[in-house]
Design an enzyme around this catalytic site. Structure first.
Site, mmCIF file in Angstrom:
data_model
loop_
_atom_site.group_PDB
_atom_site.id
_atom_site.type_symbol
_atom_site.label_atom_id
_atom_site.label_comp_id
_atom_site.label_asym_id
_atom_site.label_seq_id
_atom_site.Cartn_x
_atom_site.Cartn_y
_atom_site.Cartn_z
ATOM 1 N N CYS A 131 -17.931 19.424 9.315
ATOM 2 C CA CYS A 131 -16.932 19.009 9.788
ATOM 3 C C CYS A 131 -17.072 17.323 10.673
ATOM 4 O O CYS A 131 -17.414 16.568 9.763
ATOM 5 C CB CYS A 131 -16.405 19.687 11.035
ATOM 6 S SG CYS A 131 -16.013 21.264 10.347
ATOM 7 N N ASP A 186 -7.190 20.561 2.682
ATOM 8 C CA ASP A 186 -7.669 20.173 4.185
ATOM 9 C C ASP A 186 -6.666 18.829 4.440
ATOM 10 O O ASP A 186 -6.887 17.817 3.936
ATOM 11 C CB ASP A 186 -9.100 19.833 4.216
ATOM 12 C CG ASP A 186 -9.729 19.307 5.432
ATOM 13 O OD1 ASP A 186 -8.970 19.008 6.159
ATOM 14 O OD2 ASP A 186 -10.843 19.285 5.616
ATOM 15 N N HIS A 218 -11.008 24.055 5.792
ATOM 16 C CA HIS A 218 -11.585 23.085 6.670
ATOM 17 C C HIS A 218 -12.527 23.904 7.674
ATOM 18 O O HIS A 218 -11.946 24.906 8.491
ATOM 19 C CB HIS A 218 -10.873 22.181 7.696
ATOM 20 C CG HIS A 218 -11.548 21.396 8.543
ATOM 21 N ND1 HIS A 218 -12.202 20.236 7.823
ATOM 22 C CD2 HIS A 218 -11.618 21.315 9.945
ATOM 23 C CE1 HIS A 218 -12.743 19.247 8.985
ATOM 24 N NE2 HIS A 218 -12.498 20.021 10.096
#
Length: 251
Positions: A131, A186, A218
């Site tokens: 991330c 995403d 995500h």
């Protein structure tokens, strides 16, 4: 192997981190694991241990250390989808505080910490980031291309933005190798943004692989969240270990 908490001196204070070390005397090749936005917790230790099983010393720094030692948040209900919004209200300002200059300085401190250890093999390291950690791993490599052999970035968001300091605009300094494992659909890294990133990497002559993980959202590697995708996670391990075996072999 064993995981311990260590303190890393930085220009802005002391960063707490976890250090996962294989059995034996070493020296071991080193991997930095850059956290996702939820921060240090058992899931990240599990991931570090899986890497250490292959013979790597893994340092997982708390990137939000300026706000206090981990844990900063109550993550006991992280697995409940309706809790994410409240958490992110607290987290977003901390993400924004990680400017390119901050990441450059902090990464230098993490690299210096590893280089000073007798049980770490001299030479460049590899960063695996998740991330926001994937985005910041790219920032770190752009700032320290001679000290980072490769970056593996998984479900990173906002690698391409309209800002003048967007991460994708700095790839010209990179001399090592990149791997991107993008989450399908995403919103923080759309197909258009992926194409823009790849165009920038091609123009800079960077060695890279960029792949989209179909059906994965995500945050898909994080088994303690509702975003977990088992197939995508196992694919990510294959890609990460392929990169490590080539770029930073244990022997």
């Amino acid at each position: 192997m064993q995981t311990t908490t260590v303190d890393i001196p930085t220009s802005d204070g002391t960063a707490d981190a976890s250090l996962t070390r294989p059995d034996g005397d070493g020296p071991f090749p080193a991997v930095l694991l850059f956290m996702d936005a939820f921060g240090p917790r058992p899931r990240l230790v599990e991931m570090a241990e899986r890497i250490a099983e292959r013979g790597y010393l893994v340092l997982t720094p708390h990137l939000f250390y300026r706000a206090g030692r981990a844990p900063l948040f109550d993550l006991s209900r992280l697995g409940e989808a309706d809790q994410r919004g409240a958490l992110f209200e607290k987290i977003v300002p901390l993400i924004g505080a990680l400017t390119p200059d901050v990441i450059s300085r902090d990464s230098a401190a993490y690299l210096d910490f590893l280089a000073a250890r007798d049980d770490v093999r001299p030479g460049p390291v590899v960063i695996t980031g998740y991330c926001m950690g994937g985005t910041n791993a790219l920032r770190a490599m752009e700032a320290h291309p001679d000290r980072i052999a490769a970056v593996a970035s998984f479900h990173a968001g906002r690698v391409v933005t309209d800002a003048p300091d967007s991460p994708h605009l700095g790839v010209g300094s990179i001399t090592g190798e990149l791997y991107f494992g993008h989450a399908d659909a995403d919103q923080s890294m759309t197909p258009e943004q992926i194409a823009t990133l790849e165009k920038a990497l091609d123009a800079a002559g960077v060695r890279y692989r960029s792949e989209v993980y179909g059906g994965a959202h995500h945050g898909f590697t994080m088994a303690d969240t509702p975003m977990y995708h088992e197939q995508g996670t196992e694919r990510h391990w294959v890609a990460l270990f392929d990169l490590l075996d080539r770029v930073l072999p244990v022997r």
